[in-house]
Design an enzyme around this catalytic site. Structure first.
Site, PDB file in Angstrom:
ATOM      1  N   PRO A  63      52.796  47.559  31.014  1.00 20.91           N
ATOM      2  CA  PRO A  63      54.022  46.958  31.569  1.00 20.91           C
ATOM      3  C   PRO A  63      54.029  45.443  31.413  1.00 20.91           C
ATOM      4  CG  PRO A  63      53.037  48.516  33.116  1.00 20.91           C
ATOM      5  CD  PRO A  63      52.051  48.328  32.017  1.00 20.91           C
ATOM      6  N   GLY A  64      55.198  44.902  31.126  1.00 21.32           N
ATOM      7  CA  GLY A  64      55.361  43.449  31.072  1.00 21.32           C
ATOM      8  C   GLY A  64      54.983  42.793  29.768  1.00 21.32           C
ATOM      9  N   THR A  65      54.685  43.585  28.729  1.00 17.67           N
ATOM     10  CA  THR A  65      54.236  42.989  27.465  1.00 17.67           C
ATOM     11  C   THR A  65      55.389  42.646  26.527  1.00 17.67           C
ATOM     12  OG1 THR A  65      53.805  45.249  26.697  1.00 17.67           O
ATOM     13  CG2 THR A  65      51.922  43.975  27.466  1.00 17.67           C
ATOM     14  N   GLY A  66      56.603  43.035  26.823  1.00 16.10           N
ATOM     15  CA  GLY A  66      57.752  42.605  26.031  1.00 16.10           C
ATOM     16  C   GLY A  66      58.407  43.690  25.208  1.00 16.10           C
ATOM     17  N   THR A 105      60.930  45.845  26.083  1.00 13.90           N
ATOM     18  CA  THR A 105      62.385  45.772  26.226  1.00 13.90           C
ATOM     19  C   THR A 105      62.931  44.483  25.618  1.00 13.90           C
ATOM     20  OG1 THR A 105      62.168  47.030  28.284  1.00 13.90           O
ATOM     21  CG2 THR A 105      64.271  45.941  27.898  1.00 13.90           C
ATOM     22  N   HIS A 156      28.456  34.859  51.470  1.00 10.24           N
ATOM     23  CA  HIS A 156      28.865  35.924  50.542  1.00 10.24           C
ATOM     24  C   HIS A 156      29.387  35.325  49.230  1.00 10.24           C
ATOM     25  CE1 HIS A 156      30.533  40.042  49.740  1.00 10.24           C
ATOM     26  NE2 HIS A 156      31.322  39.324  48.932  1.00 10.24           N
ATOM     27  N   GLU A 157      30.319  34.367  49.318  1.00  4.73           N
ATOM     28  CA  GLU A 157      30.895  33.774  48.102  1.00  4.73           C
ATOM     29  C   GLU A 157      29.858  32.926  47.364  1.00  4.73           C
ATOM     30  OE1 GLU A 157      33.625  34.784  46.978  1.00  4.73           O
ATOM     31  OE2 GLU A 157      34.251  35.849  48.780  1.00  4.73           O
ATOM     32  N   HIS A 169      27.810  35.212  45.148  1.00  7.81           N
ATOM     33  CA  HIS A 169      28.465  35.502  43.860  1.00  7.81           C
ATOM     34  C   HIS A 169      28.262  34.359  42.878  1.00  7.81           C
ATOM     35  CE1 HIS A 169      30.434  39.208  44.898  1.00  7.81           C
ATOM     36  NE2 HIS A 169      31.121  38.679  45.903  1.00  7.81           N
ATOM     37  N   ASP A 179      34.015  44.594  46.249  1.00  7.48           N
ATOM     38  CA  ASP A 179      32.899  44.479  45.292  1.00  7.48           C
ATOM     39  C   ASP A 179      32.313  45.851  44.985  1.00  7.48           C
ATOM     40  OD1 ASP A 179      33.273  41.751  45.449  1.00  7.48           O
ATOM     41  OD2 ASP A 179      31.726  41.467  46.973  1.00  7.48           O
TER      42      ASP A 179
END
Length: 639
Positions: free
Chosen positions: A231-234, A236, A452-453, A456, A527
Site C-alpha cells: 500500500p502507498g507505493t503509487g 493508483t 532499558h533504552e 539497546h 522487543d
C-alpha cells in the site's frame, strides 16, 4: 446580496412534493365525501320517525338511492342525537348528520313532499354523485402504494447511479469516464521513482498512440497489466498518469463497484462496462483493488448458494479473453493482495504483464521528496539526500505524509519556513507517535526506562551487524515509554549473523534491566514480539536452522490460509518451538554478557538519559569511544 443568493438557490425536496400531493388527494377525498363530518348511517324507518318529529332541517338525495339528513339546531341539543352533535375535530357538526338508503323512491318522494307541505322540513334536493370523485376514492390507495414503491426503488438503486438512479439502471456500469472533455492533469512527470513500472506502462500508452510501430512487426497489444505492490507505493497514481498521458477514453472504477446485494448485478455491470469501452475503442479500463471481485473461486465458500462475486469474476474473465473478445480494450488493475487472486485471472492473455511496484530505494525516495517539497515554503539548500536516508522503508504515501507533518510542525512553532529539524520531528512523529510530555512517570519508572533504552544503545554499539544508532529518547511516544532510532542498511539479502546481531540488540533492553536491577518488567513486550517473529522466520521460513535443515514452511501463494492442518507434524512443531526458544535465549544471554562487561558505561549512559531525556551518537562516542567496526561513508554522512 447573501440573502438574495440563498433565495435563488433554494431547492424544494421531491419528498415535500410527494407528501403535499398525497395529502391533497386525501383532502379532496374527504371534502368530496364530506369526510370531515361525522355522519351516522341509520335505517329508513328511523329517518321517517325523525321526519315526523320535525327534527330534520334539510335532505339531499343522491341518484334516488342514498340520502343525507341535516338536523335542526333544536334536534342537535337532544340527547338522542348527542353522538352526531360534534364532528371528529370536536367542533359543531354542520352536517350531514345521518345517512340512509332509500327503498322505494316514489314512496320516499311522496313522504318528503308531504313533510315539506306540513312544514316539518325546510328544504330537500335531488342530486347526482360525481363519477370522478367516486373513481378518485377507489384509485387513491393504489396511487399512494405505487408512488411509495417508486421512491423506495430509486433509493435502493443508489441515487445518481446509471443515469438518474432509476431501478432499471441498477445493472449499468458505475465507471467514471475520463476523455477529452474531462482532462486529467497528472502525467508521468508527476510520478517520481518507479522507473521500471513507468517504462512498462509507458509502452502501453505508446501502443495506443502509435499502434503501427508495433503491429508492423506482427506484435499484438497487451490485453492487461496488473500493478502489484505494498500500500502507498503509487499504483493508483500510475493509473492517473496513464489517464493523463494516453489521450484515449479511460474508464476508472473500484473492484467493489461490481458487488451489489442484487443477484446478477455484478455480471451485468461488467458487460455494460466492456460494451461502453468497446464502443469508444481504443480505450483503457482501470479497476482499482481488483481483489474485491477477483478472489480465487472455490476457496472458503461455505454458503452453498449462489455466489454473486464468483459470477461477476466469471463474466470478467469472459470479457477480458473469451470468444469474440475485442483486442482494442486494455485493462489495467491494481492490488496489494495478488496472492489471493484467481489463477485464471492472472494468466497470459488476460493480464499479460504483472508489474511489481516496490517500496522506493534511497534514490527514488529523494525524487519523491523533491516532488512533495515543491509546494512547501522551505529553507534554502534543504538536503534531500539526508531526508531520503532518514526514511528507509517509507512508501511514497508515507513521504507525502512526512512533508505535510513537517509543514504543520513548522506552522505550530511559528516558523517562516520548514527546516531540517521539522522533517526529523515529523519522522519521529510518524514512526514513534506523538510525544506525551504530560504523562505521569515516577522517578523509579523513569530510571527503569532509561536503563532499558541505554541497554539497546550499548548492545547495538558493540555489535558489528547491528544498525547504527541515530538517537535514543525516554520521552513517551504513542504507546511506548521510550524509543531508539537506528539507520538500518538497505540489504537485498540478510545473513544469519546479521539477524542474530539484530536480535541481540533487541534483547538489550531486558538484559540491561536484569544486569542493573536483577529484575525484569513488562516493558520489553514489543522487543519480545519482534525477536520472536525474527526467530520464527529464521527457523520456519528462511531455512537457517541447522537442526531442521534447508526446509521452509512458507507458502507464497497463500493456500495455507484455507487449510485446517499445519504443513508439519506434531513432532516437528515441538522441534520448531524448541529451536525458536533456544535462539532467543542465546541472544538474551549474549546481551547480558556484553552489558556485564560494560556495566559502568551502561550506568553512565542511563544517567545522561535521565538528565537530558534525549541522546545522540556523539554522546555514545564520548562514553564508549569510536565504534570499533568500520561503517560505510553513507552512514557517516547521515550520523
Amino acid at each position: 446580496m447573501a440573502n438574495e443568493k440563498n433565495s435563488n438557490n433554494f431547492k424544494i425536496s421531491p419528498w415535500i412534493i410527494y407528501v403535499v400531493l398525497i395529502f391533497g388527494f386525501i383532502a379532496i377525498n374527504f371534502y368530496g365525501s364530506s369526510g370531515f363530518q361525522d355522519a351516522t348511517k341509520i335505517s329508513y324507518a328511523k329517518f321517517n320517525q325523525l321526519l315526523k318529529e320535525g327534527q330534520i332541517e334539510k335532505v339531499i338525495i343522491y341518484d334516488k338511492k342514498e340520502g343525507e339528513a341535516y338536523l335542526t339546531k333544536t334536534a342537535l341539543k337532544d340527547k338522542k342525537n348527542a353522538k352526531v352533535a360534534k364532528d371528529m375535530l370536536g367542533g359543531v357538526n354542520k352536517g350531514p348528520h345521518y345517512t340512509f338508503d332509500i327503498g322505494n323512491d316514489e314512496s320516499f318522494q311522496n313522504n318528503i313532499e308531504k313533510a315539506a307541505q306540513d312544514g316539518k322540513i325546510k328544504d330537500y334536493d335531488f342530486k347526482q354523485k360525481s363519477e370522478w370523485a367516486t373513481g378518485l376514492v377507489t384509485i387513491l390507495p393504489f396511487v399512494i402504494v405505487i408512488g411509495l414503491w417508486i421512491l423506495i426503488m430509486r433509493r435502493m438503486s443508489g441515487g445518481g447511479a446509471g443515469g438518474g438512479g432509476q431501478i432499471f439502471n441498477i445493472g449499468k456500469s458505475r465507471a467514471k469516464l475520463f476523455d477529452e472533455k474531462t482532462e486529467v492533469k497528472t502525467t508521468f512527470k508527476d510520478v517520481a521513482g518507479l522507473e521500471g513500472a513507468k517504462e512498462e506502462i509507458q509502452e502501453i500508452v505508446e501502443f495506443l498512440k502509435t499502434p503501427e510501430k508495433y503491429t508492423v512487426l506482427g506484435g499484438k497489444i497487451p490485453k492487461g497489466a496488473l500493478l502489484v505492490g505494498p500500500p502507498g507505493t503509487g499504483k493508483t497514481l500510475l493509473a492517473k498518469a496513464v489517464a493523463g498521458e494516453a489521450k484515449v477514453p479511460f474508464f476508472s472504477l473500484s473492484g467493489s463497484d461490481f458487488v451489489e446485494m442484487f443477484v446478477g448485478v455484478g455480471a451485468s455491470r461488467v458487460r455494460d462496462l466492456f460494451k461502453q469501452a468497446k464502443d469508444k475503442a481504443p480505450s483503457i479500463i482501470f479497476i482499482d483493488e481488483i481483489d474485491a471481485v477477483g478472489r480465487a473461486r472455490g476457496k472458503n465458500n461455505f454458503s452453498g448458494g449462489n455466489d454473486e462475486r464468483e459470477n461477476t469474476l466469471n463474466q470478467l474473465l469472459t470479457e477480458m479473453d473469451g470468444f469474440g473478445t475485442n483486442t482494442h480494450v486494455i485493462v489495467i488493475a491494481a492490488t496489494n493482495r495478488a496472492d489471493v487472486l484467481d489463477k485464471a485471472l492472472l494468466r497470459a492473455g488476460r493480464f499479460d504483464r504483472q508489474i511489481y511496484v516496490d517500496l522506493p530505494d534511497i534514490r527514488e525516495r529523494k525524487e519523491i521528496f523533491e516532488v512533495h517539497l515543491a509546494p512547501l515554503k522551505k529553507v534554502e539548500n534543504l538536503d534531500t539526500d539526508f531526508l531520503a536516508k532518514q526514511t528507509p522503508g517509507f512508501s511514497g504515501a508515507d513521504i507525502a505524509n512526512v512533508c505535510n507533518e513537517a509543514a504543520l510542525i513548522a506552522a505550530r512553532n511559528n516558523k517562516a519556513a520548514v527546516d531540517k529539524q521539522d522533517f526529523l520531528d515529523a519522522v519521529d512523529r510518524i514512526v514513534g507517535g506523538l510525544e506525551k510530555k504530560n504523562k505521569i512517570i515516577t522517578p523509579e519508572e523513569k530510571r527503569a526506562i532509561a536503563v532499558h533504552e541505554a541497554g539497546h544503545a550499548t548492545v547495538s554499539w558493540m555489535l558489528e551487524h547491528a544498525a547504527p544508532l541515530v538517537k535514543v529518547t525516554i520521552v513517551p511516544r504513542g504507546q511506548s515509554l521510550g524509543a531508539a532510532w537506528y539507520l538500518p542498511e538497505e540489504r537485498q539479502i540478510v545473513r544469519p549473523e546479521q539477524m542474530l546481531d539484530e536480535m541481540c540488540a533487541t534483547m538489550g533492553g531486558r538484559a540491561a534491566e536484569k544486569v542493573m536491577f536483577d529484575k525484569i518488567s513488562t516493558g520489553a513486550l514489543s522487543d519480545l514480539e519482534k525477536v520472536t517473529r525474527q526467530a520464527r522466520a529464521m527457523v520456519t521460513i528462511y531455512g537457517l536452522n541447522d537442526k531442521l535443515g534447508n526446509i521452509t514452511y512458507y507458502d507464497s501463494t497463500g493456500q495455507n490460509e484455507y487449510n485446517f492442518s499445519k504443513p508439519y507434524s506434531e513432532e516437528t512443531a515441538l522441534v520448531i518451538d524448541q529451536e525458536i526458544s533456544k535462539l532467543v535465549e542465546n541472544e538474551y544471554q549474549r546481551a547480558i554478557k556484553i552489558l556485564q562487561d560494560n556495566k559502568d558505561k551502561l550506568e553512565q549512559l542511563a544517567n545522561i538519559l535521565i538528565e537530558r531525556e534525549v541522546i545522540f551518537k556523539d554522546d555514545l562516542e564520548e562514553i564508549f569511544g569510536k565504534r570499533p567496526f568500520e561503517i560505510t561513508d553513507e552512514h557517516k554522512e547521515v550520523i
